[in-house]
Design a protein around this motif. Structure first.
Motif, PDB file in Angstrom:
ATOM      1  N   ASP A  85       0.553  -1.244  -0.076  1.00 36.95           N
ATOM      2  CA  ASP A  85      -0.026  -0.241  -0.191  1.00 36.95           C
ATOM      3  C   ASP A  85       0.947   1.433   0.033  1.00 36.95           C
ATOM      4  OD1 ASP A  85      -2.543  -0.774  -0.288  1.00 36.95           O
ATOM      5  OD2 ASP A  85      -3.113  -0.841   1.965  1.00 36.95           O
ATOM      6  N   GLY A  86       2.024   1.356  -0.866  1.00 35.40           N
ATOM      7  CA  GLY A  86       2.889   2.320  -0.924  1.00 35.40           C
ATOM      8  C   GLY A  86       3.796   2.652   0.368  1.00 35.40           C
ATOM      9  N   ILE A  87       3.743   1.632   1.313  1.00 32.49           N
ATOM     10  CA  ILE A  87       4.568   2.095   2.411  1.00 32.49           C
ATOM     11  C   ILE A  87       5.706   0.901   2.562  1.00 32.49           C
ATOM     12  CG2 ILE A  87       4.726   1.763   5.175  1.00 32.49           C
ATOM     13  CD1 ILE A  87       1.467   2.534   4.998  1.00 32.49           C
ATOM     14  N   GLU A  88       7.012   1.126   2.415  1.00 31.57           N
ATOM     15  CA  GLU A  88       8.022   0.186   2.506  1.00 31.57           C
ATOM     16  C   GLU A  88       8.123  -0.576   3.974  1.00 31.57           C
ATOM     17  OE1 GLU A  88      12.813  -0.752   1.603  1.00 31.57           O
ATOM     18  OE2 GLU A  88      12.016   1.279   1.137  1.00 31.57           O
ATOM     19  N   LEU A  89       8.167  -1.895   3.986  1.00 32.28           N
ATOM     20  CA  LEU A  89       8.521  -2.637   5.172  1.00 32.28           C
ATOM     21  C   LEU A  89       9.741  -2.319   5.458  1.00 32.28           C
ATOM     22  CD1 LEU A  89       6.474  -5.923   5.258  1.00 32.28           C
ATOM     23  CD2 LEU A  89       6.517  -4.086   7.002  1.00 32.28           C
ATOM     24  N   THR A  90      10.063  -1.799   6.711  1.00 26.48           N
ATOM     25  CA  THR A  90      11.470  -1.657   7.038  1.00 26.48           C
ATOM     26  C   THR A  90      11.402  -2.048   8.716  1.00 26.48           C
ATOM     27  OG1 THR A  90      11.170   0.703   7.690  1.00 26.48           O
ATOM     28  CG2 THR A  90      12.178   0.228   5.458  1.00 26.48           C
ATOM     29  N   SER A  91      12.490  -1.673   9.440  1.00 27.75           N
ATOM     30  CA  SER A  91      12.408  -1.937  10.880  1.00 27.75           C
ATOM     31  C   SER A  91      11.576  -0.711  11.738  1.00 27.75           C
ATOM     32  CB  SER A  91      13.769  -2.276  11.659  1.00 27.75           C
ATOM     33  OG  SER A  91      14.504  -1.277  11.089  1.00 27.75           O
ATOM     34  N   LEU A  93       8.501   0.676  13.173  1.00 23.99           N
ATOM     35  CA  LEU A  93       7.549   0.027  13.901  1.00 23.99           C
ATOM     36  C   LEU A  93       6.284   0.972  13.398  1.00 23.99           C
ATOM     37  CD1 LEU A  93       8.811  -0.489  17.718  1.00 23.99           C
ATOM     38  CD2 LEU A  93       8.467  -2.099  15.719  1.00 23.99           C
ATOM     39  N   LYS A  94       6.569   2.059  13.350  1.00 24.46           N
ATOM     40  CA  LYS A  94       5.040   2.790  12.718  1.00 24.46           C
ATOM     41  C   LYS A  94       4.607   2.350  11.523  1.00 24.46           C
ATOM     42  CE  LYS A  94       5.201   7.215  15.192  1.00 24.46           C
ATOM     43  NZ  LYS A  94       5.429   8.653  14.969  1.00 24.46           N
ATOM     44  N   ASN A  95       5.522   2.149  10.788  1.00 26.26           N
ATOM     45  CA  ASN A  95       5.152   1.602   9.281  1.00 26.26           C
ATOM     46  C   ASN A  95       4.489   0.087   9.385  1.00 26.26           C
ATOM     47  OD1 ASN A  95       5.719   3.802   8.192  1.00 26.26           O
ATOM     48  ND2 ASN A  95       7.622   3.202   6.982  1.00 26.26           N
ATOM     49  N   GLU A 102      -3.817  -2.844   7.873  1.00 26.06           N
ATOM     50  CA  GLU A 102      -4.378  -2.897   6.507  1.00 26.06           C
ATOM     51  C   GLU A 102      -4.457  -4.338   5.775  1.00 26.06           C
ATOM     52  OE1 GLU A 102      -6.086  -0.336   5.324  1.00 26.06           O
ATOM     53  OE2 GLU A 102      -5.361   0.985   6.511  1.00 26.06           O
ATOM     54  N   VAL A 103      -3.708  -5.145   6.595  1.00 28.71           N
ATOM     55  CA  VAL A 103      -3.381  -6.533   5.848  1.00 28.71           C
ATOM     56  C   VAL A 103      -3.856  -7.244   6.862  1.00 28.71           C
ATOM     57  CG1 VAL A 103      -1.731  -8.013   5.227  1.00 28.71           C
ATOM     58  CG2 VAL A 103      -1.231  -5.845   4.605  1.00 28.71           C
TER      59      VAL A 103
END
Length: 266
Positions: A85-91, A93-95, A102-103
């Motif tokens: 959804d346009g957000i990169e999964l990194t470490s 925590l907010k993301n 959403e998932v």
């Protein structure tokens, strides 16, 4: 493994709402994951479009479950990129929290809280994560329990329900967060054969409503009827992917042909 012949004989799958958008829901590029020295996922490239229904199959240990668990950071990838959804999964925590809200995810084992009623299991996350008022959360929960056809079980505890009913509660619980994407990790593999159909029927209805779905399963009848795309994985790699008819009738890879001959029995 069950075939969906019986399920689909009773109803024609309505594909009129099952439109795939050109909007990207998930973008995975050159993603790798290791457990120690074991290279479990190798250079995974996968684009999932909004409204697409993807079935992932393959032998045990091929990395299927690890792949979808990386999509909501239940597993951490070591290299490459995952964008949801346009957000990169990194470490960050907010993301991670944003993406998880959403998932939705439905596991092989239902992971319901045994000390909470079905209704309480379904309202817990909306109340605590989305700060939904209790009464509104209960209305939403009852709506989705009706959708999965077990509203009469709302005040029972998980231990009082059959496996198929518990799995439908798990699906309803995920839907209460109103996710844009649903991940299913072998949702029928822990069920008795007569319970599999009721869970697959619930998933078929979700597909008809246009939910973006990634499903790890050996239910090849479900794949034929519902998927836009079937992906075959082996040894941590995507070996082959195609739309269902071509995937089953004319697999290109020898490894895919062998797998299908074993799982379909011909």
């Amino acid at each position: 493994m069950t075939d969906l012949a019986n399920t689909t004989a009773e109803r024609t799958i309505d594909r009129s709402h099952m439109q795939v958008s050109d909007e990207v829901a998930i973008e995975i590029s050159q993603m790798n994951k290791w457990y120690g020295s074991f290279h479990v996922l190798r250079d995974i490239d996968l684009t999932v479009y909004r409204g697409e229904r993807i079935v992932i199959c393959g032998p045990s240990g091929s990395g299927k479950s690890t792949l979808i668990r990386c999509i909501n950071r239940l597993e951490e990838h070591q290299s490459g990129k995952i964008v949801v959804d346009g957000i990169e999964l990194t470490s960050d925590l907010k993301n991670i929290d944003k993406i998880r809200s959403e998932v939705g995810m439905c596991f092989q084992h239902f992971n319901l809280f045994p000390h909470l009623t079905i209704l309480e299991n379904c309202t817990l996350a909306p109340i605590w994560v989305r700060k939904t008022p209790k009464r509104e959360a209960e209305e939403i929960a009852m709506h989705f329990l009706e959708k999965v056809k077990i509203p009469d079980q709302a005040h029972k505890y998980p231990g009082q329900l059959s496996g198929g009913q518990q799995q439908r509660v798990a699906i309803a619980r995920s839907l209460c967060m109103k996710p844009r994407i649903m991940l299913f990790d072998e949702p029928t593999s822990a069920l008795d054969p007569e319970m599999i159909k009721e869970v697959l029927d619930t998933m078929i209805e979700l597909a008809e409503e246009g939910m973006t779905m990634l499903c790890v399963t050996h239910e090849m009848g479900f794949a034929r009827q519902v998927a836009n795309r079937v992906i075959f994985m082996d040894q941590g790699q995507i070996v082959e992917q195609n739309e269902p008819e071509a995937f089953f009738k004319a697999p290109k890879s020898d490894r895919t042909k062998l797998f299908l001959s074993q799982i379909l029995g011909h």
